[in-house]
Design a protein around this motif. Structure first.
Motif, PDB file in Angstrom:
ATOM      1  N   SER A  63       0.767  -1.332  -0.026  1.00 29.38           N
ATOM      2  CA  SER A  63       0.121  -0.124  -0.032  1.00 29.38           C
ATOM      3  C   SER A  63       0.707   1.373  -0.125  1.00 29.38           C
ATOM      4  O   SER A  63       0.341   2.258  -0.294  1.00 29.38           O
ATOM      5  CB  SER A  63      -0.967  -0.002   1.282  1.00 29.38           C
ATOM      6  N   TYR A  64       2.262   1.181   0.216  1.00 29.33           N
ATOM      7  CA  TYR A  64       3.179   2.139   0.047  1.00 29.33           C
ATOM      8  C   TYR A  64       4.170   1.675  -0.706  1.00 29.33           C
ATOM      9  O   TYR A  64       4.889   0.767  -0.465  1.00 29.33           O
ATOM     10  CB  TYR A  64       3.657   2.811   1.457  1.00 29.33           C
ATOM     11  N   SER A  65       4.823   2.618  -1.451  1.00 25.25           N
ATOM     12  CA  SER A  65       6.007   2.457  -2.184  1.00 25.25           C
ATOM     13  C   SER A  65       6.879   3.713  -2.532  1.00 25.25           C
ATOM     14  O   SER A  65       5.942   4.560  -2.649  1.00 25.25           O
ATOM     15  CB  SER A  65       5.932   1.462  -3.561  1.00 25.25           C
ATOM     16  N   ASN A  66       8.077   3.884  -2.757  1.00 24.92           N
ATOM     17  CA  ASN A  66       8.624   5.174  -3.121  1.00 24.92           C
ATOM     18  C   ASN A  66       9.474   4.705  -4.386  1.00 24.92           C
ATOM     19  O   ASN A  66       9.954   3.479  -4.580  1.00 24.92           O
ATOM     20  CB  ASN A  66       9.542   5.612  -2.089  1.00 24.92           C
ATOM     21  N   PHE A  67      10.080   5.520  -4.905  1.00 24.34           N
ATOM     22  CA  PHE A  67      11.050   5.544  -6.346  1.00 24.34           C
ATOM     23  C   PHE A  67      11.964   6.740  -6.238  1.00 24.34           C
ATOM     24  O   PHE A  67      11.299   7.773  -6.009  1.00 24.34           O
ATOM     25  CB  PHE A  67       9.907   5.534  -7.480  1.00 24.34           C
ATOM     26  N   PHE A 126      12.257  14.371  -0.743  1.00 23.59           N
ATOM     27  CA  PHE A 126      11.053  14.763   0.363  1.00 23.59           C
ATOM     28  C   PHE A 126      10.963  13.451   1.044  1.00 23.59           C
ATOM     29  O   PHE A 126      10.191  13.183   2.280  1.00 23.59           O
ATOM     30  CB  PHE A 126       9.950  15.270  -0.144  1.00 23.59           C
ATOM     31  N   ILE A 127      11.337  12.235   0.599  1.00 23.42           N
ATOM     32  CA  ILE A 127      11.003  10.933   0.988  1.00 23.42           C
ATOM     33  C   ILE A 127      11.773  10.763   2.386  1.00 23.42           C
ATOM     34  O   ILE A 127      13.032  11.177   2.664  1.00 23.42           O
ATOM     35  CB  ILE A 127      11.316  10.051   0.016  1.00 23.42           C
ATOM     36  N   GLY A 128      11.085  10.269   3.324  1.00 29.64           N
ATOM     37  CA  GLY A 128      11.828  10.040   4.825  1.00 29.64           C
ATOM     38  C   GLY A 128      11.646  11.387   5.519  1.00 29.64           C
ATOM     39  O   GLY A 128      12.060  11.261   6.738  1.00 29.64           O
ATOM     40  N   LYS A 129      11.115  12.486   5.119  1.00 28.92           N
ATOM     41  CA  LYS A 129      11.127  13.829   5.827  1.00 28.92           C
ATOM     42  C   LYS A 129       9.773  14.018   6.310  1.00 28.92           C
ATOM     43  O   LYS A 129       8.625  14.180   5.510  1.00 28.92           O
ATOM     44  CB  LYS A 129      11.741  15.060   4.987  1.00 28.92           C
ATOM     45  N   GLY A 184       3.939   5.848   4.181  1.00 27.95           N
ATOM     46  CA  GLY A 184       4.655   4.878   4.960  1.00 27.95           C
ATOM     47  C   GLY A 184       6.241   5.499   5.098  1.00 27.95           C
ATOM     48  O   GLY A 184       7.106   4.470   5.626  1.00 27.95           O
ATOM     49  N   ASP A 185       6.590   6.390   4.489  1.00 29.92           N
ATOM     50  CA  ASP A 185       8.049   6.966   4.885  1.00 29.92           C
ATOM     51  C   ASP A 185       8.210   7.350   6.267  1.00 29.92           C
ATOM     52  O   ASP A 185       9.559   7.593   6.657  1.00 29.92           O
ATOM     53  CB  ASP A 185       8.585   7.820   3.820  1.00 29.92           C
ATOM     54  N   LEU A 186       7.237   7.393   7.094  1.00 25.18           N
ATOM     55  CA  LEU A 186       7.316   8.051   8.409  1.00 25.18           C
ATOM     56  C   LEU A 186       7.781   6.770   9.383  1.00 25.18           C
ATOM     57  O   LEU A 186       7.154   5.784   9.130  1.00 25.18           O
ATOM     58  CB  LEU A 186       6.022   8.667   8.633  1.00 25.18           C
TER      59      LEU A 186
HETATM   60  C1  LIG Z   1      12.122   3.353  -0.425  1.00 22.85           C
HETATM   61  O1  LIG Z   1      11.653   2.155  -0.900  1.00 22.85           O
HETATM   62  C2  LIG Z   1      12.654   1.244  -0.692  1.00 22.85           C
HETATM   63  C3  LIG Z   1      12.130  -0.029  -1.568  1.00 22.85           C
HETATM   64  O2  LIG Z   1      12.020   0.510  -2.840  1.00 22.85           O
HETATM   65  C4  LIG Z   1      12.657   0.697   0.907  1.00 22.85           C
HETATM   66  O3  LIG Z   1      13.735  -0.332   1.000  1.00 22.85           O
HETATM   67  C5  LIG Z   1      12.851   2.169   1.641  1.00 22.85           C
HETATM   68  O4  LIG Z   1      12.824   1.852   2.936  1.00 22.85           O
HETATM   69  C6  LIG Z   1      12.018   3.293   1.219  1.00 22.85           C
HETATM   70  N1  LIG Z   1      12.357   4.400   2.018  1.00 22.85           N
HETATM   71  C7  LIG Z   1      11.605   5.114   2.408  1.00 22.85           C
HETATM   72  C8  LIG Z   1      12.191   6.161   3.357  1.00 22.85           C
HETATM   73  O5  LIG Z   1      10.354   4.759   3.031  1.00 22.85           O
END
Ligand SMILES: *[C@@H]1O[C@H](CO)[C@@H](O)[C@H](O)[C@H]1NC(C)=O
Ligand SMILES: *[C@@H]1O[C@H](CO)[C@@H](O)[C@H](O)[C@H]1NC(C)=O
Length: 279
Positions: A63-67, A126-129, A184-186
């Motif tokens: 349900s969450y993903s980053n790129f 901005f990811i993870g912040k 989901g990055d928090l």
């Molecule tokens: C971003 O995605 C990768 C997998 O593609 C994952 O391992 C990582 O934890 C994610 N980072 C954040 C900050 O959510």
């Protein structure tokens, strides 16, 4: 957060077409586009296209993903409401991507929130912040029209989501329900901190409203009073307004009927008079 202030969020909440056409998981909530644009045919454009395509494909698994694309400094992520099945998430993301290309063509950065999913991409990292910037808020009709201590129930319902854990939280008190979702990055603490800010903002912004929602950079919180209206997962929070709309429609039909009947009577009496004058 200060970097993101360089992005001008054009709140496209003035697009009732989206809001009215679909009241379910894919209902439009808000969108924002950055002022800077990328050049057509640039490397950045193909990175945006391929990241959105790859995000949609991951919806089947999570349900969450980053790129991130190191060569172009592009970051992108999506977050679906994490209690929903993958099929709902996929359909929501598809709808979001197609609306995004219409609303924010060639924007260097953009965010779109539909009821069940969010997509954000930017060339600023901005990811993870954590980010508690207010992006969108909306309040429903005054609670007084529902009857009962709606405000007390609202505060209790918001209290339960604040006290619980997890990226998606749901709680209720009396006939008021509340929910919140973090991106989901928090981590756990950052999510709780974000929800605390969202809860306090929705409480103060919608102090006496029977429904309200506040969307921050990395989380949202919303509540709505059901009071006889069926809750569903959708934006039923504003069913009170919808109900007023219905009343308005009914009234318009009745006025139209009365006007029609009056016209017929006038017309008939005119014909009669014309007929009697001939005689
Ligand atoms: C971003 O995605 C990768 C997998 O593609 C994952 O391992 C990582 O934890 C994610 N980072 C954040 C900050 O959510
Ligand atoms: C993002 O892209 C825009 C448009 O190409 C550019 O003006 C801006 O400087 C970029 N910002 C960063 C942090 O790369």
């Amino acid at each position: 957060m200060s970097r993101i202030t360089t992005i001008l969020y054009l709140l496209l909440s003035l697009l009732p077409i989206f809001a009215l056409s679909d009241d379910g998981y894919n209902a439009f909530v808000y969108a924002g586009c950055s002022l800077p644009h990328y050049d057509p045919g640039s490397l950045y454009e193909s990175a945006v296209d391929s990241s959105l395509a790859s995000l949609i494909n991951s919806a089947v698994f999570t349900s969450y993903s980053n790129f991130t694309s190191p060569s172009t400094s592009l970051s992108a992520l999506y977050q679906c409401r994490s209690d929903l099945p993958a099929s709902v998430c996929s359909s929501c993301l598809r709808a979001a991507v197609s609306q995004l290309s219409a609303l924010c063509p060639s924007a260097a950065g953009a965010t779109i929130q539909l009821r069940a999913c969010l997509i954000k991409y930017s060339n600023e990292s901005f990811i993870g912040k954590p980010d508690t910037t207010l992006l969108y808020k909306k309040c429903g009709a005054p609670a007084a029209s529902y009857g009962g201590d709606v405000i007390g129930m609202r505060d209790a319902a918001l209290g339960t989501i604040q006290a619980s854990g997890g990226a998606y939280r749901v709680g209720g008190a009396g006939y008021v329900q509340a929910e919140s979702q973090c991106i989901g990055d928090l981590d756990t603490k950052e999510c709780s901190d974000c929800v605390t800010v969202a809860v306090s903002q929705v409480r103060s912004a919608c102090a006496y409203a029977g429904a309200g929602e506040v969307y921050l950079g990395k989380c949202y919180a919303r509540y709505w009073a059901n009071n006889g209206y069926h809750p569903s997962s959708s934006s039923s929070s504003y069913s009170h307004e919808d109900n007023n709309d219905e009343t308005g429609k009914t009234l318009a039909i009745i006025i139209g009927l009365i006007a029609g009947v009056a016209l017929i009577i006038v017309f008939l009496s005119f014909i009669r008079r014309a007929g009697s004058e001939k005689d």
